[in-house]
Structures are given as structure tokens and as C-alpha cells.
Design an enzyme around this catalytic site. Structure first.
Site, PDB file in Angstrom:
ATOM      1  N   THR A 164      -6.431  -5.903  -0.679  1.00  0.00           N
ATOM      2  CA  THR A 164      -6.067  -4.794   0.202  1.00  0.00           C
ATOM      3  C   THR A 164      -6.475  -3.493  -0.477  1.00  0.00           C
ATOM      4  OG1 THR A 164      -4.148  -6.102   0.810  1.00  0.00           O
ATOM      5  CG2 THR A 164      -4.178  -3.821   1.533  1.00  0.00           C
ATOM      6  N   LYS A 166      -6.306   0.070  -1.706  1.00  0.00           N
ATOM      7  CA  LYS A 166      -5.250   1.038  -2.022  1.00  0.00           C
ATOM      8  C   LYS A 166      -5.908   2.303  -2.568  1.00  0.00           C
ATOM      9  CE  LYS A 166      -2.084  -2.312  -1.567  1.00  0.00           C
ATOM     10  NZ  LYS A 166      -1.081  -2.362  -0.503  1.00  0.00           N
ATOM     11  N   LYS A 168      -3.064   2.977   0.161  1.00  0.00           N
ATOM     12  CA  LYS A 168      -3.168   2.521   1.544  1.00  0.00           C
ATOM     13  C   LYS A 168      -3.430   3.672   2.513  1.00  0.00           C
ATOM     14  CE  LYS A 168       1.065   0.476   1.601  1.00  0.00           C
ATOM     15  NZ  LYS A 168       2.196  -0.178   2.282  1.00  0.00           N
ATOM     16  N   LYS A 192      -9.420  -5.775   2.763  1.00  0.00           N
ATOM     17  CA  LYS A 192      -8.501  -5.670   3.891  1.00  0.00           C
ATOM     18  C   LYS A 192      -8.050  -4.233   4.119  1.00  0.00           C
ATOM     19  CE  LYS A 192      -3.728  -7.029   4.970  1.00  0.00           C
ATOM     20  NZ  LYS A 192      -3.160  -5.689   4.770  1.00  0.00           N
ATOM     21  N   ASP A 194      -5.143  -1.849   5.001  1.00  0.00           N
ATOM     22  CA  ASP A 194      -3.691  -1.976   4.944  1.00  0.00           C
ATOM     23  C   ASP A 194      -3.147  -1.979   6.368  1.00  0.00           C
ATOM     24  OD1 ASP A 194      -0.762  -1.199   4.226  1.00  0.00           O
ATOM     25  OD2 ASP A 194      -1.765  -1.705   2.357  1.00  0.00           O
ATOM     26  N   GLU A 195      -1.985  -2.597   6.550  1.00  0.00           N
ATOM     27  CA  GLU A 195      -1.433  -2.679   7.911  1.00  0.00           C
ATOM     28  C   GLU A 195      -1.140  -1.304   8.508  1.00  0.00           C
ATOM     29  OE1 GLU A 195       1.959  -3.153   4.975  1.00  0.00           O
ATOM     30  OE2 GLU A 195      -0.111  -3.857   5.178  1.00  0.00           O
ATOM     31  N   HIS A 285      -1.426  -9.619  10.205  1.00  0.00           N
ATOM     32  CA  HIS A 285      -0.426  -9.113   9.264  1.00  0.00           C
ATOM     33  C   HIS A 285       0.938  -9.161   9.944  1.00  0.00           C
ATOM     34  CE1 HIS A 285       1.850  -6.508   6.592  1.00  0.00           C
ATOM     35  NE2 HIS A 285       0.936  -6.782   5.681  1.00  0.00           N
ATOM     36  N   ARG A 286       2.000  -9.407   9.138  1.00  0.00           N
ATOM     37  CA  ARG A 286       3.317  -9.640   9.726  1.00  0.00           C
ATOM     38  C   ARG A 286       4.268  -8.464   9.516  1.00  0.00           C
ATOM     39  NH1 ARG A 286       6.413 -13.991   5.735  1.00  0.00           N
ATOM     40  NH2 ARG A 286       5.970 -12.941   3.779  1.00  0.00           N
ATOM     41  N   HIS A 318      -0.169 -13.649   6.821  1.00  0.00           N
ATOM     42  CA  HIS A 318       0.558 -13.461   5.566  1.00  0.00           C
ATOM     43  C   HIS A 318       1.775 -14.383   5.554  1.00  0.00           C
ATOM     44  CE1 HIS A 318      -1.517  -9.750   4.095  1.00  0.00           C
ATOM     45  NE2 HIS A 318      -2.042  -9.935   5.276  1.00  0.00           N
ATOM     46  N   SER A 370       0.009 -12.690  -0.626  1.00  0.00           N
ATOM     47  CA  SER A 370      -0.319 -11.302  -0.931  1.00  0.00           C
ATOM     48  C   SER A 370       0.946 -10.575  -1.340  1.00  0.00           C
ATOM     49  CB  SER A 370      -0.939 -10.659   0.319  1.00  0.00           C
ATOM     50  OG  SER A 370      -1.115  -9.281   0.136  1.00  0.00           O
TER      51      SER A 370
END
Length: 466
Positions: A164, A166, A168, A192, A194-195, A285-286, A318, A370
Site C-alpha cells: 500500500t 504511504k 496514504k 495499492k 489506500d482505501e 478493501h473491507r 483483506h 495486510s
């Protein structure tokens, strides 16, 4: 007389049916029920069945116009929970006709709807659901699944590696793309969004997509490996979300991403359909899951959210790490990891699995580990999750003292060393540290990473226990 007895109901009379034989087409639910003091468990269990299916609080004369026996939910079994005072597992069977085909949204509106605010209950938690093939067959499910993803990426016999990006929030699109390139060039398979990264003033989505696509193509050309970046298409409206997915497809991106709980199941299912129709992989993503699943006696266990995602559609999700900074007890985590990946999972209460689940031909989902993991965790992660997983190191890549690309090199070397050791029959659980140490002699990048993270632990007792 009007032919029915008016007044407030005793739910138990209609909805508690201990003799009921469950049908293969029923959706079965296991609820952890904490009744208010003085409410018997049978009444509480029956109330749950009623309020989440056909019941209302008083007798209504229109009950006579339908076949209650055909449509009502039934509480068919109640068992006390060992070690808990006044808590019970109530098993409820729902006839299939209560639910719209292919709609997780409708299924949840009934099963985990108003009933959770019901006054006769102090708390209520949905622990597990059995989805019958008759219902799961009405869903598309994951856009591609594990085997198709491996074929698209041409990567076999090992877990996939991600990172991910960063910090973020706050990077410009160009700097963001640079970080993506460095990680992919160093040896990762994926990077990735970030969410939280959607389309903010410091970096609009279109700019990010363009710079990330450039990074992917450059890294692919230089490494000869297929690379991807999870472009987060989550947006404020479904139309905007699809617009972003279309642009990702036009750029030739292999994979996009969605926050399925904050975005909602309706949006997620639409996106999953788009992804299958257009050859895009979908990373899920959760974010927000812990609001729903972290309380032990109220809400919904993550294994239910995981099953719902497999129906709605996603290729990665995830699923905790067991060893990092986020919640997840080993056996329970492996229980829902198997529910995501396998075609058929046996009932196993020691892993929190209340029902045997047969997914028939619905594709599987890759679990993503993660959160707070680094090179020293690699042997444990390889052993716990096996090949069909994505291991994601955000800080564990970008926190490398020499920069992003060496951080990626360190992770890739550590992973390849663990996979090779495992294939040679070594015990990763016992010899893990030794395997990493030995590999670091040949890789200065790995040696530097080992030095930085040698003492880092996130040691708190797990909340998610049986």
C-alpha cells in the site's frame, strides 16, 4: 368475530419449531442471542426468526391472506454458549422465497435488519450463514477467481506480493506514481491505493490513474513480469464509480479496487459485473468492517461479511494477518480464509464455522494479509496462508532505510527464500528466522530490512476468540 385473535403476539407459538427439518434450499443463520433479563431463550430466538422474516409485533388480519407456514423464518434449535451466562446460539431457517435473487442487499436487509434493534434482546450477533446452492447460483460472484487471476498474471506456486502506497494521503499524483514504479520495479507484483484515496484536492483520480499506469508499464518493460496497481474506483455515486472503472480499462490497467462496505453491496455487485465483462480484476478493501464485527456479542462476524463478498463479487479481500497489527485469531481467520478460497468447507466449530458450506462452482477469492507486517513475518505468513494469498507490506516496504525499491527487493527475496525452503520440506514455523537470516547474507537489501524490524511486535491478546 373477525376470525382472528387481536393482541400482542407470543412469538414462541409460531416461530419456535424445534421439530423442523431444515431444507436444502433454506438459508440457515446462527445468531448469538443475549436476551433481556427475564426473557426465555426460546422466546428470544423465536422473536429473532419472526422479526427477520414475516413477523410483526401484533396480529394483523392480513396474515390470513398469505401462507405463513410457507414464508416464515423458524428458530429450529437453541444451545447455550459454554462459559457465557445468558447467551445462546439460536439457529434460524429462512425459506428461499423471502429473498430476491442475486441481491446481497436484500438478504442483509431481512436477516440483519430491524431485528438488531429489537427491545427484547440486549444484544444480537450473526455468527454464520449457510448459503444454499439454490441461492448462490443466482449470483455471478467474483469476476474471475484465483485460477484465472494466476493465468492472467502468469504467476504460480507462491503467494503474491503487494504494497500500500504511504503516506496514504497528501502525495501529488506524480510522486505517487513514482513510489508505485519503485515498488513494482523492485520485485512486487502489486501496489495499492489506500482505501481513503478516492479523488481529493491534492490528487484527483484521473491524474493518479495516468501516472500509475505509466509506472506499471515502465516496471513491466524493465522486469519482464506482469505488474498491477489497485486503482481505487470507490466514489460518491455509482455512476462516478463506473466512470473510473471505464477509464482504468481504457488505460489497460489489470486491476481496480473497491471499498465494499462503505461503497455498499449494490455498488459492489454492479462493479463486479463490469469487471467480469471487461476483464478487470477486482481488489476489495473491507474498511468499516470492525464497526460491524469487532464486538463479540453484537453485530456480525467477519465470516458473514466474507461470504457476502464472495456472492457480491471480488477477486481479493483483506482478511487479517494473524501476526501483524490488526485483529485476527489464527484458527478463526483460517476458517473464513477457507470459506473465501475453497469450493466446499465442512462445519467445524473449533474454527467458528457453524455450517457446512457448498459453493458449487462460484469462483474463489484470494485473501489479503495486510497491516503491520514485515520481512520477519514472511515465514509465518507463507505457512499460515499458503500460496493462494496476497501478502501486503506497506510500511514494511516503504519503511526500508534505503528506499522503496530496496524495500521491495527485501520482501521478494524473503518470500522466494521461504517458498524454496518450504518446497524443500523445511519447517517454516520452527526454522523461519534462520531461513530469513541465511537469505539476508546474499541480499544486502534484506539484511538492512532485517536490522530495522528485528524487534517490532504488535503483541496484544486477540479479541476475536470463540
Amino acid at each position: 368475530s373477525v376470525g382472528f385473535k387481536a393482541g400482542v403476539k407470543d412469538y414462541k407459538l409460531t416461530y419456535y419449531t424445534p421439530d423442523y427439518e431444515t431444507k436444502d434450499t433454506d438459508i440457515l443463520a446462527a445468531f448469538r442471542v443475549t436476551p433481556q433479563p427475564g426473557v426465555p431463550p426460546e422466546e428470544a430466538g423465536a422473536a429473532v426468526a419472526a422479526e427477520s422474516s414475516t413477523g410483526t409485533w401484533t396480529t394483523v388480519w392480513t396474515d390470513g391472506l398469505t401462507s405463513l407456514d410457507r414464508y416464515k423464518g423458524r428458530c429450529y434449535h437453541i444451545e447455550p454458549i459454554a462459559g457465557e451466562e445468558n447467551q445462546f446460539i439460536a439457529y434460524v431457517a429462512y425459506p428461499l422465497d423471502l429473498f430476491e435473487e442475486g441481491s446481497v442487499t436484500n438478504m442483509f436487509t431481512s436477516i440483519v435488519g430491524n431485528v438488531f434493534g429489537f427491545k427484547a434482546l440486549r444484544a444480537l450477533r450473526l455468527e454464520d450463514l449457510r448459503i444454499p446452492p439454490a441461492y448462490s447460483k443466482t449470483f455471478q460472484g467474483p469476476p474471475h477467481g484465483i485460477q484465472v487471476e494466476r493465468d492472467k498474471l502468469n504467476k504460480y506456486g507462491r503467494p503474491l506480493l503487494g504494497c500500500t502506497i504511504k503516506p496514504k494521503l497528501g502525495l501529488s499524483a506524480k510522486n505517487y506514481g513514482r513510489a508505485v514504479y519503485e515498488c513494482l520495479r523492485g520485485g512486487l507484483d502489486f501496489t495499492k491505493d489506500d482505501e481513503n484515496v478516492n479523488s481529493q484536492p491534492f490528487m484527483r483520480w484521473r491524474d493518479r490513474f495516468l501516472f500509475c499506469a505509466e509506472a506499471i508499464y515502465k516496471a513491466q518493460a524493465e522486469t519482464g513480469e506482469i505488474k498491477g496497481h489497485y486503482l481505487n474506483a470507490t466514489a460518491g455515486t455509482c455512476e462516478e464509480m463506473i466512470k473510473r472503472a471505464v477509464f482504468a480499462r481504457e488505460l489497460g490497467a489489470p486491476i481496480i479496487m473497491h471499498d465494499y462496505l462503505t461503497g455498499g453491496f449494490t455498488a459492489n455487485t454492479s462493479l463486479a459485473h463490469y469487471c467480469r465483462d471487461n476483464g478487470l480484476l477486482l481488489h476489495i478493501h473491507r474498511a468499516m468492517h470492525a464497526v460491524i464485527d469487532r464486538q463479540k456479542n453484537h453485530g456480525m462476524h467477519f465470516r458473514v461479511l466474507a461470504k457476502a463478498l464472495r456472492l457480491s463479487g471480488g477477486d481479493h479481500i483483506h482478511a487479517g494477518t494473524v501476526v501483524g497489527k490488526l485483529e485476527g485469531e489464527r484458527e478463526i481467520t483460517l476458517g473464513f480464509v477457507d470459506l473465501l478460497r475453497d469450493d466446499f468447507v465442512e462445519k467445524d466449530r473449533s474454527r467458528g464455522i457453524f455450517f457446512t458450506q457448498d459453493w458449487v462452482s462460484l469462483p474463489g477469492v484470494l485473501p489479503v494479509a495486510s497491516g503491520g507486517i514485515h520481512v520477519w513475518h514472511m515465514p509465518a505468513l507463507t505457512e499460515i496462508f499458503g500460496d493462494d494469498s496476497v501478502l501486503q507490506f506497506g510500511g514494511g516496504t516503504l519503511g526500508h532505510p534505503w528506499g522503496n525499491a530496496p524495500g521491495a527487493v527485501a520482501n521478494r527475496v524473503a518470500l522466494e527464500a521461504c517458498v524454496q525452503a518450504r518446497n524443500e520440506g523445511r519447517d517454516l514455523a520452527r526454522e523461519g528466522n534462520e531461513i530469513i537470516r541465511k537469505a539476508s547474507k546474499w541480499s544486502p537489501e534484506l539484511a538492512a530490512a532485517c536490522e530495522v524490524w528485528k524487534e517490532i511486535k504488535f503483541e496484544f491478546p486477540a479479541v476475536d476468540t470463540l
